[in-house]
Design a protein around this motif. Structure first.
Motif, PDB file in Angstrom:
ATOM      1  N   VAL A   2       0.856  -1.182   0.000  1.00  0.00           N
ATOM      2  CA  VAL A   2       0.000   0.000   0.000  1.00  0.00           C
ATOM      3  C   VAL A   2       0.893   1.233   0.000  1.00  0.00           C
ATOM      4  O   VAL A   2       1.854   1.312   0.761  1.00  0.00           O
ATOM      5  CB  VAL A   2      -0.929   0.023   1.228  1.00  0.00           C
ATOM      6  CG1 VAL A   2      -1.722   1.319   1.278  1.00  0.00           C
ATOM      7  CG2 VAL A   2      -1.861  -1.184   1.228  1.00  0.00           C
ATOM      8  N   ALA A  24      -4.659   6.501  -0.616  1.00  0.00           N
ATOM      9  CA  ALA A  24      -4.009   5.192  -0.641  1.00  0.00           C
ATOM     10  C   ALA A  24      -4.104   4.585  -2.027  1.00  0.00           C
ATOM     11  O   ALA A  24      -5.087   4.763  -2.741  1.00  0.00           O
ATOM     12  CB  ALA A  24      -4.657   4.275   0.383  1.00  0.00           C
ATOM     13  N   LEU A  28      -5.543  -2.237  -2.113  1.00  0.00           N
ATOM     14  CA  LEU A  28      -6.542  -1.511  -1.338  1.00  0.00           C
ATOM     15  C   LEU A  28      -7.563  -2.428  -0.692  1.00  0.00           C
ATOM     16  O   LEU A  28      -8.151  -2.070   0.322  1.00  0.00           O
ATOM     17  CB  LEU A  28      -7.229  -0.486  -2.231  1.00  0.00           C
ATOM     18  CG  LEU A  28      -6.273   0.520  -2.866  1.00  0.00           C
ATOM     19  CD1 LEU A  28      -7.018   1.402  -3.850  1.00  0.00           C
ATOM     20  CD2 LEU A  28      -5.604   1.364  -1.804  1.00  0.00           C
ATOM     21  N   ILE A  31      -7.066  -3.011   3.087  1.00  0.00           N
ATOM     22  CA  ILE A  31      -7.018  -1.946   4.093  1.00  0.00           C
ATOM     23  C   ILE A  31      -8.160  -2.092   5.072  1.00  0.00           C
ATOM     24  O   ILE A  31      -9.314  -2.247   4.685  1.00  0.00           O
ATOM     25  CB  ILE A  31      -7.062  -0.560   3.436  1.00  0.00           C
ATOM     26  CG1 ILE A  31      -5.764  -0.306   2.673  1.00  0.00           C
ATOM     27  CG2 ILE A  31      -7.271   0.519   4.483  1.00  0.00           C
ATOM     28  CD1 ILE A  31      -5.737   1.018   1.960  1.00  0.00           C
ATOM     29  N   ASN A  32      -7.851  -2.033   6.358  1.00  0.00           N
ATOM     30  CA  ASN A  32      -8.854  -2.118   7.406  1.00  0.00           C
ATOM     31  C   ASN A  32      -8.953  -0.766   8.123  1.00  0.00           C
ATOM     32  O   ASN A  32      -9.801   0.054   7.830  1.00  0.00           O
ATOM     33  CB  ASN A  32      -8.507  -3.237   8.375  1.00  0.00           C
ATOM     34  CG  ASN A  32      -9.550  -3.405   9.463  1.00  0.00           C
ATOM     35  OD1 ASN A  32     -10.629  -2.822   9.396  1.00  0.00           O
ATOM     36  ND2 ASN A  32      -9.232  -4.188  10.478  1.00  0.00           N
ATOM     37  N   MET A  34      -7.688   3.023   9.101  1.00  0.00           N
ATOM     38  CA  MET A  34      -6.907   4.168   8.633  1.00  0.00           C
ATOM     39  C   MET A  34      -6.833   5.174   9.773  1.00  0.00           C
ATOM     40  O   MET A  34      -7.800   5.333  10.538  1.00  0.00           O
ATOM     41  CB  MET A  34      -7.558   4.810   7.410  1.00  0.00           C
ATOM     42  CG  MET A  34      -7.818   3.842   6.277  1.00  0.00           C
ATOM     43  SD  MET A  34      -8.548   4.611   4.822  1.00  0.00           S
ATOM     44  CE  MET A  34      -7.075   5.289   4.028  1.00  0.00           C
ATOM     45  N   SER A  53     -12.962   0.295   8.888  1.00  0.00           N
ATOM     46  CA  SER A  53     -13.648   0.125   7.606  1.00  0.00           C
ATOM     47  C   SER A  53     -15.154   0.286   7.757  1.00  0.00           C
ATOM     48  O   SER A  53     -15.854   0.535   6.779  1.00  0.00           O
ATOM     49  CB  SER A  53     -13.319  -1.241   7.011  1.00  0.00           C
ATOM     50  OG  SER A  53     -13.675  -2.264   7.921  1.00  0.00           O
ATOM     51  N   ASN A  73     -14.276   5.621   0.993  1.00  0.00           N
ATOM     52  CA  ASN A  73     -13.786   4.343   0.487  1.00  0.00           C
ATOM     53  C   ASN A  73     -13.744   4.318  -1.041  1.00  0.00           C
ATOM     54  O   ASN A  73     -12.912   3.621  -1.634  1.00  0.00           O
ATOM     55  CB  ASN A  73     -14.653   3.204   1.022  1.00  0.00           C
ATOM     56  CG  ASN A  73     -14.448   3.004   2.516  1.00  0.00           C
ATOM     57  OD1 ASN A  73     -13.357   3.203   3.041  1.00  0.00           O
ATOM     58  ND2 ASN A  73     -15.500   2.607   3.205  1.00  0.00           N
ATOM     59  N   ASN A  76     -10.565   5.905  -1.687  1.00  0.00           N
ATOM     60  CA  ASN A  76      -9.463   5.330  -0.909  1.00  0.00           C
ATOM     61  C   ASN A  76      -8.677   6.411  -0.170  1.00  0.00           C
ATOM     62  O   ASN A  76      -7.436   6.407  -0.164  1.00  0.00           O
ATOM     63  CB  ASN A  76      -8.528   4.534  -1.819  1.00  0.00           C
ATOM     64  CG  ASN A  76      -9.271   3.466  -2.586  1.00  0.00           C
ATOM     65  OD1 ASN A  76      -9.984   2.668  -1.996  1.00  0.00           O
ATOM     66  ND2 ASN A  76      -9.135   3.469  -3.901  1.00  0.00           N
ATOM     67  N   VAL A  97      -2.102   3.155   7.767  1.00  0.00           N
ATOM     68  CA  VAL A  97      -3.178   2.194   7.533  1.00  0.00           C
ATOM     69  C   VAL A  97      -2.738   0.831   8.030  1.00  0.00           C
ATOM     70  O   VAL A  97      -1.545   0.505   8.037  1.00  0.00           O
ATOM     71  CB  VAL A  97      -3.594   2.118   6.046  1.00  0.00           C
ATOM     72  CG1 VAL A  97      -4.024   3.477   5.545  1.00  0.00           C
ATOM     73  CG2 VAL A  97      -2.478   1.549   5.200  1.00  0.00           C
ATOM     74  N   THR A  99      -3.601  -3.249   7.364  1.00  0.00           N
ATOM     75  CA  THR A  99      -4.310  -4.171   6.503  1.00  0.00           C
ATOM     76  C   THR A  99      -5.132  -5.142   7.347  1.00  0.00           C
ATOM     77  O   THR A  99      -5.044  -5.159   8.571  1.00  0.00           O
ATOM     78  CB  THR A  99      -3.333  -4.964   5.631  1.00  0.00           C
ATOM     79  OG1 THR A  99      -2.590  -5.845   6.476  1.00  0.00           O
ATOM     80  CG2 THR A  99      -2.378  -4.037   4.882  1.00  0.00           C
ATOM     81  N   TYR A 105       1.294   0.411   7.215  1.00  0.00           N
ATOM     82  CA  TYR A 105       1.954   1.236   6.204  1.00  0.00           C
ATOM     83  C   TYR A 105       1.835   2.691   6.644  1.00  0.00           C
ATOM     84  O   TYR A 105       0.794   3.107   7.161  1.00  0.00           O
ATOM     85  CB  TYR A 105       1.309   1.059   4.823  1.00  0.00           C
ATOM     86  CG  TYR A 105       1.503  -0.310   4.240  1.00  0.00           C
ATOM     87  CD1 TYR A 105       0.583  -1.329   4.453  1.00  0.00           C
ATOM     88  CD2 TYR A 105       2.635  -0.594   3.468  1.00  0.00           C
ATOM     89  CE1 TYR A 105       0.774  -2.595   3.925  1.00  0.00           C
ATOM     90  CE2 TYR A 105       2.829  -1.857   2.933  1.00  0.00           C
ATOM     91  CZ  TYR A 105       1.895  -2.846   3.171  1.00  0.00           C
ATOM     92  OH  TYR A 105       2.086  -4.097   2.637  1.00  0.00           O
TER      93      TYR A 105
END
Length: 116
Positions: A2, A24, A28, A31-32, A34, A53, A73, A76, A97, A99, A105
């Motif tokens: 990411v 992001a 993607l 991603i959970n 952020m 999310s 979302n 992103n 973020v 995952t 990341y």
């Protein structure tokens, strides 16, 4: 993988507002959570706000009622709307973020400076 690109930092007077954005790209679907962290000179990096999310949010006590985190979302992108800024909010702000398997990341950071 990411990749994160932050924008929106700058110099603002106390009481002013800024909005940070973090876009992001990459893997993607994984991603959970952020979030935004910040690090002031000589201090440890600290959580400012996070959003899952499912849009469940969490804020540091120091920013509750002044900052709002949101995510789009479809784009992103995660945002941090910062109002009633104080000199003590001065820091480098980092997007992070997580995952779905917990891999973190980080963005490159964006400077926010609040003058008194």
């Amino acid at each position: 993988q990411v990749q994160l690109v932050e924008s929106g930092g700058g110099l603002v007077q106390a009481g002013g507002s800024l909005t940070l954005s973090c876009a992001a790209s990459g893997s993607l679907l994984s991603i959970n959570i952020m979030g935004w962290y910040r690090q002031a000179p000589g201090k440890q990096r600290e959580l400012v706000a996070s959003i899952t999310s499912r849009s469940v949010t969490n804020y540091a006590d120091s920013v509750k009622g002044r900052f709002t985190i949101s995510r789009d979302n479809a784009k992103n992108t995660v945002y941090l709307q910062m109002n009633s800024l104080k000199p003590e909010d001065t820091a480098v702000y980092y997007c992070k973020v997580l995952t779905s398997i917990g891999t973190p990341y980080w963005g490159q950071g964006t400077q926010v400076t609040v003058s008194s």
